[in-house]
Design an enzyme around this catalytic site. Structure first.
Site, mmCIF file in Angstrom:
data_model
loop_
_atom_site.group_PDB
_atom_site.id
_atom_site.type_symbol
_atom_site.label_atom_id
_atom_site.label_comp_id
_atom_site.label_asym_id
_atom_site.label_seq_id
_atom_site.Cartn_x
_atom_site.Cartn_y
_atom_site.Cartn_z
ATOM 1 N N ASN A 165 1.072 -1.116 0.017
ATOM 2 C CA ASN A 165 0.068 -0.060 -0.069
ATOM 3 C C ASN A 165 0.842 1.225 0.075
ATOM 4 O O ASN A 165 1.572 1.512 1.082
ATOM 5 C CB ASN A 165 -1.037 0.004 1.303
ATOM 6 C CG ASN A 165 -1.919 1.199 1.432
ATOM 7 O OD1 ASN A 165 -1.817 2.030 0.721
ATOM 8 N ND2 ASN A 165 -2.748 1.085 2.392
ATOM 9 N N LYS A 169 3.353 0.802 3.044
ATOM 10 C CA LYS A 169 2.968 -0.282 3.887
ATOM 11 C C LYS A 169 3.353 -1.613 3.332
ATOM 12 O O LYS A 169 2.710 -1.819 2.171
ATOM 13 C CB LYS A 169 1.532 -0.362 4.405
ATOM 14 C CG LYS A 169 1.300 0.924 5.433
ATOM 15 C CD LYS A 169 -0.120 1.089 5.952
ATOM 16 C CE LYS A 169 -0.398 2.136 6.523
ATOM 17 N NZ LYS A 169 -2.023 2.536 6.582
ATOM 18 N N ARG A 225 -2.586 -1.957 -3.334
ATOM 19 C CA ARG A 225 -3.769 -1.015 -3.436
ATOM 20 C C ARG A 225 -3.479 -0.029 -4.374
ATOM 21 O O ARG A 225 -2.324 0.775 -4.439
ATOM 22 C CB ARG A 225 -3.964 -0.558 -1.929
ATOM 23 C CG ARG A 225 -4.905 0.449 -1.837
ATOM 24 C CD ARG A 225 -4.961 0.998 -0.372
ATOM 25 N NE ARG A 225 -6.310 1.586 -0.234
ATOM 26 C CZ ARG A 225 -6.600 2.217 0.987
ATOM 27 N NH1 ARG A 225 -5.669 2.067 2.115
ATOM 28 N NH2 ARG A 225 -7.719 2.794 1.249
ATOM 29 N N HIS A 243 -12.336 3.755 -0.221
ATOM 30 C CA HIS A 243 -12.412 2.805 0.714
ATOM 31 C C HIS A 243 -13.304 1.527 0.486
ATOM 32 O O HIS A 243 -13.602 0.688 1.189
ATOM 33 C CB HIS A 243 -12.997 3.366 2.095
ATOM 34 C CG HIS A 243 -12.364 4.317 2.605
ATOM 35 N ND1 HIS A 243 -12.731 5.513 3.129
ATOM 36 C CD2 HIS A 243 -11.013 4.437 3.157
ATOM 37 C CE1 HIS A 243 -11.942 6.097 3.767
ATOM 38 N NE2 HIS A 243 -10.696 5.615 3.702
ATOM 39 N N ARG A 279 -8.621 16.527 5.642
ATOM 40 C CA ARG A 279 -9.516 16.496 4.660
ATOM 41 C C ARG A 279 -11.063 17.369 4.852
ATOM 42 O O ARG A 279 -11.412 17.084 5.918
ATOM 43 C CB ARG A 279 -9.625 15.534 3.782
ATOM 44 C CG ARG A 279 -8.419 14.934 2.795
ATOM 45 C CD ARG A 279 -8.726 13.749 2.420
ATOM 46 N NE ARG A 279 -7.959 12.601 3.001
ATOM 47 C CZ ARG A 279 -8.058 11.195 2.683
ATOM 48 N NH1 ARG A 279 -9.222 10.849 2.007
ATOM 49 N NH2 ARG A 279 -7.480 10.594 3.427
ATOM 50 N N MET A 294 -7.843 12.000 16.222
ATOM 51 C CA MET A 294 -8.954 11.960 17.032
ATOM 52 C C MET A 294 -8.598 11.760 18.669
ATOM 53 O O MET A 294 -9.126 12.469 19.564
ATOM 54 C CB MET A 294 -9.955 11.041 16.633
ATOM 55 C CG MET A 294 -11.217 11.031 17.349
ATOM 56 S SD MET A 294 -11.893 12.472 17.217
ATOM 57 C CE MET A 294 -12.909 12.313 15.726
ATOM 58 N N GLY A 333 -9.845 2.851 12.440
ATOM 59 C CA GLY A 333 -9.181 3.446 13.570
ATOM 60 C C GLY A 333 -10.226 3.897 14.734
ATOM 61 O O GLY A 333 -10.171 3.463 15.809
ATOM 62 N N ILE A 334 -11.032 5.147 14.346
ATOM 63 C CA ILE A 334 -11.734 5.713 15.326
ATOM 64 C C ILE A 334 -12.927 4.781 15.467
ATOM 65 O O ILE A 334 -13.528 4.528 16.707
ATOM 66 C CB ILE A 334 -12.294 7.164 14.630
ATOM 67 C CG1 ILE A 334 -10.978 7.988 14.388
ATOM 68 C CG2 ILE A 334 -13.393 7.757 15.615
ATOM 69 C CD1 ILE A 334 -11.329 9.316 13.872
ATOM 70 N N GLU A 338 -13.422 1.657 15.132
ATOM 71 C CA GLU A 338 -12.989 0.300 16.152
ATOM 72 C C GLU A 338 -12.724 0.767 17.472
ATOM 73 O O GLU A 338 -12.941 -0.200 18.330
ATOM 74 C CB GLU A 338 -12.001 -0.523 15.403
ATOM 75 C CG GLU A 338 -12.334 -1.041 14.083
ATOM 76 C CD GLU A 338 -11.129 -1.587 13.451
ATOM 77 O OE1 GLU A 338 -10.066 -1.955 13.835
ATOM 78 O OE2 GLU A 338 -10.969 -1.344 11.932
ATOM 79 N N GLU A 377 -8.000 -3.986 5.078
ATOM 80 C CA GLU A 377 -7.814 -3.890 3.592
ATOM 81 C C GLU A 377 -6.670 -5.011 3.259
ATOM 82 O O GLU A 377 -6.760 -5.387 2.063
ATOM 83 C CB GLU A 377 -7.456 -2.478 3.263
ATOM 84 C CG GLU A 377 -8.587 -1.663 3.705
ATOM 85 C CD GLU A 377 -8.274 -0.114 4.045
ATOM 86 O OE1 GLU A 377 -7.693 -0.002 5.066
ATOM 87 O OE2 GLU A 377 -8.547 0.750 3.305
HETATM 88 P P1 ADP Z 1 -5.891 5.415 8.360
HETATM 89 O O1 ADP Z 1 -6.861 6.207 7.619
HETATM 90 O O2 ADP Z 1 -4.713 6.527 8.124
HETATM 91 O O3 ADP Z 1 -5.503 4.131 8.029
HETATM 92 P P2 ADP Z 1 -6.699 4.694 11.075
HETATM 93 O O4 ADP Z 1 -7.801 3.726 10.380
HETATM 94 O O5 ADP Z 1 -5.582 4.037 11.593
HETATM 95 O O6 ADP Z 1 -6.216 5.522 9.752
HETATM 96 O O7 ADP Z 1 -7.277 5.637 12.074
HETATM 97 C C1 ADP Z 1 -6.467 6.802 12.619
HETATM 98 C C2 ADP Z 1 -7.575 7.495 13.401
HETATM 99 O O8 ADP Z 1 -8.059 6.609 14.253
HETATM 100 C C3 ADP Z 1 -6.832 8.752 14.090
HETATM 101 O O9 ADP Z 1 -7.528 9.769 14.210
HETATM 102 C C4 ADP Z 1 -6.480 8.144 15.494
HETATM 103 O O10 ADP Z 1 -6.507 9.117 16.582
HETATM 104 C C5 ADP Z 1 -7.953 7.421 15.846
HETATM 105 N N1 ADP Z 1 -7.796 6.500 16.753
HETATM 106 C C6 ADP Z 1 -7.159 5.463 16.946
HETATM 107 N N2 ADP Z 1 -7.259 4.820 18.203
HETATM 108 C C7 ADP Z 1 -7.947 5.585 18.929
HETATM 109 C C8 ADP Z 1 -8.771 5.650 20.044
HETATM 110 N N3 ADP Z 1 -8.319 4.640 21.033
HETATM 111 N N4 ADP Z 1 -9.772 6.516 20.425
HETATM 112 C C9 ADP Z 1 -9.948 7.644 19.501
HETATM 113 N N5 ADP Z 1 -9.460 7.406 18.313
HETATM 114 C C10 ADP Z 1 -8.572 6.520 17.976
#
Ligand code: ADP
Length: 411
Positions: free
Chosen positions: A12, A19, A97, A185, A245, A288, A332-333, A335, A383
């Site tokens: 990726n 990655k 990707r 996505h 963004r 976040m 990330g957010i 999950e 992914e």
């Molecule tokens: P990408 O789109 O780069 O793959 P991710 O899916 O890893 O990103 O998501 C990154 C986001 O998830 C960041 O805003 C990060 O702060 C947020 N994040 C990761 N862990 C937590 C958590 N425990 N609580 C809140 N936000 C989180």
């Protein structure tokens, strides 16, 4: 001497990071990556980290004058690194990707000279991402000409969006030129659509909305597991407020910025992709976690606006689907943040969606209360695994011979 284990290299590639993961060539080998790694900070201070399946962390190399190193040298490094550190592994194929497959590619493709030429022609549609994705393919082709390579597109899963819904309210001939909604996505949504039957057979054949909330964020409406709409459209800027963004914007804003602020395309691009979203709104961070941990009013307001927009756009998709059976949080957010999930669902209580707060706090898979009209799930996306699965399928369908890349002008 024992036989080598054949593996699929999943890449990726972005502007500042690459990655990689390695998966067993066949599904029987399992879905656990043999190694996962990342080169970050390309163009500034590159660093590499990798973890083997047994949890061993690999020693990062030191790069002298790293800021000047181009992507090609990192691909050379990665192939050498795999050769040195994983001598028991032989590459069977590479899966990439690739952000844009245009209207032509509904499925992953074994890359040959014709496919590559088509993907090149799509660079103007995704100028920030597509060139890096394609340079990874070219770099591997240069070093390992007989390695089959598979391009997996972020747009492909959305080719099921009804034709009319792909149009903007613009002169129609522009749609012929490619100015239409594509959605992104897609590899994440496809993974979730594939996993949903294991959680919720009813929603898997009914109406679901998936909220992919990461640095990039979007929503996808699924009917019977197929994409019906995505909040990202022509580009990855549209829809939700993201880390950096802007999300949906009145096009009049762009005209104003051009006329009154003298901003050109490059300046607008930089602002809309890199300086907007949560970072621009808060002036604090795009992350976040950092915003949730801050007591500043700007942080709270940015988080609140983020959740408002997610809820509003979920409501719009519910109207489109004519109801809702399940809402899925991922990335990330989605999950990892019970707080954000709670804040979003609270704004949708009028739909009859209710969260079980204990389940949400514990991060269980099903977080909706029994009385909820809509099931709410937290399903981790993957992914990379999706790319590995696609690559396996493409290889199986094509035989594993490398496609003809000769006379392609690639060298
Ligand atoms: P990408 O789109 O780069 O793959 P991710 O899916 O890893 O990103 O998501 C990154 C986001 O998830 C960041 O805003 C990060 O702060 C947020 N994040 C990761 N862990 C937590 C958590 N425990 N609580 C809140 N936000 C989180």
């Amino acid at each position: 001497m024992s036989e080598k284990q054949r593996a699929i290299l999943v890449l990726n590639a972005g502007s500042s990071s690459i990655k990689l993961s390695l998966f067993p060539e066949f599904a029987e080998g399992g879905d656990t990556p043999l190694v996962q790694g990342m080169i970050e900070g390309i163009g500034t201070a590159p660093r590499f980290a990798a973890t083997l399946a047994n949890g061993t962390e690999c020693d990062p190399p030191a790069w002298d004058g790293g800021a000047e190193l181009g992507h090609d040298s990192f691909y050379a490094f990665l192939l050498d690194w795999i050769g040195e550190h994983l001598p028991g592994i032989e590459l069977a194929a590479a899966g990439h990707r690739v952000v844009h497959g245009g209207t032509g590619f509904e499925k992953p493709q074994l890359v040959d000279k014709t496919v590559l030429a088509t993907l090149e022609s799509l660079v103007p549609l995704a100028p920030l991402h597509q060139p890096h994705n394609l340079s990874a393919i070219r770099a591997l082709q240069k070093r390992k000409a007989d390695l089959p390579q598979v391009a997996c597109f972020d747009t492909a899963f959305h080719r099921s969006i009804p034709e009319l819904d792909q149009l903007y309210g613009l002169p129609r001939d522009l749609a012929q030129e490619g100015l239409r909604r594509y959605g992104f996505h897609g590899l994440s949504y496809e993974f979730i659509a594939g996993a949903l039957p294991n959680y919720d057979t009813f929603a898997a054949t009914g109406r679901a909305i998936v909220a992919h909330l990461g640095n990039g964020a979007s929503l996808c409406a699924l009917r019977n597991g197929r994409s019906q709409a995505c909040t990202m459209g022509f580009s990855t800027l549209d829809g939700l407020i993201m880390g950096t963004r802007c999300g949906s914007l009145d096009p009049g804003v762009l005209l104003y910025l051009m006329r009154e602020k003298g901003m050109d395309a490059d300046a607008l691009e930089h602002m809309l992709y890199r300086q907007s979203g949560l970072l621009g709104l808060s002036g604090i961070s795009s992350d976040m976690r950092a915003l949730l941990g801050s007591s500043k009013a700007e942080a709270r307001e940015s988080v609140s606006l983020f959740c408002d927009r997610v809820a509003q756009k979920i409501a719009a998709l519910v109207a489109m689907l004519g109801g809702l059976d399940a809402l899925v949080f991922t990335a990330g957010i989605g999950e990892r943040s019970p707080e954000i999930r709670h804040a979003i669902v609270r704004r949708l209580n009028w739909l009859g969606i209710v969260v079980d707060e204990a389940a949400n706090a514990e991060g269980r898979a099903r977080i909706s209360a029994t009385e909820s009209n809509v099931a709410v799930w937290v399903i981790p996306t993957n992914e990379e695994l999706m790319i590995a699965r696609h690559s396996r399928a493409v290889l199986a369908a094509s035989g594993t011979a490398a496609p003809d890349m000769t006379a392609s002008g690639l060298a």
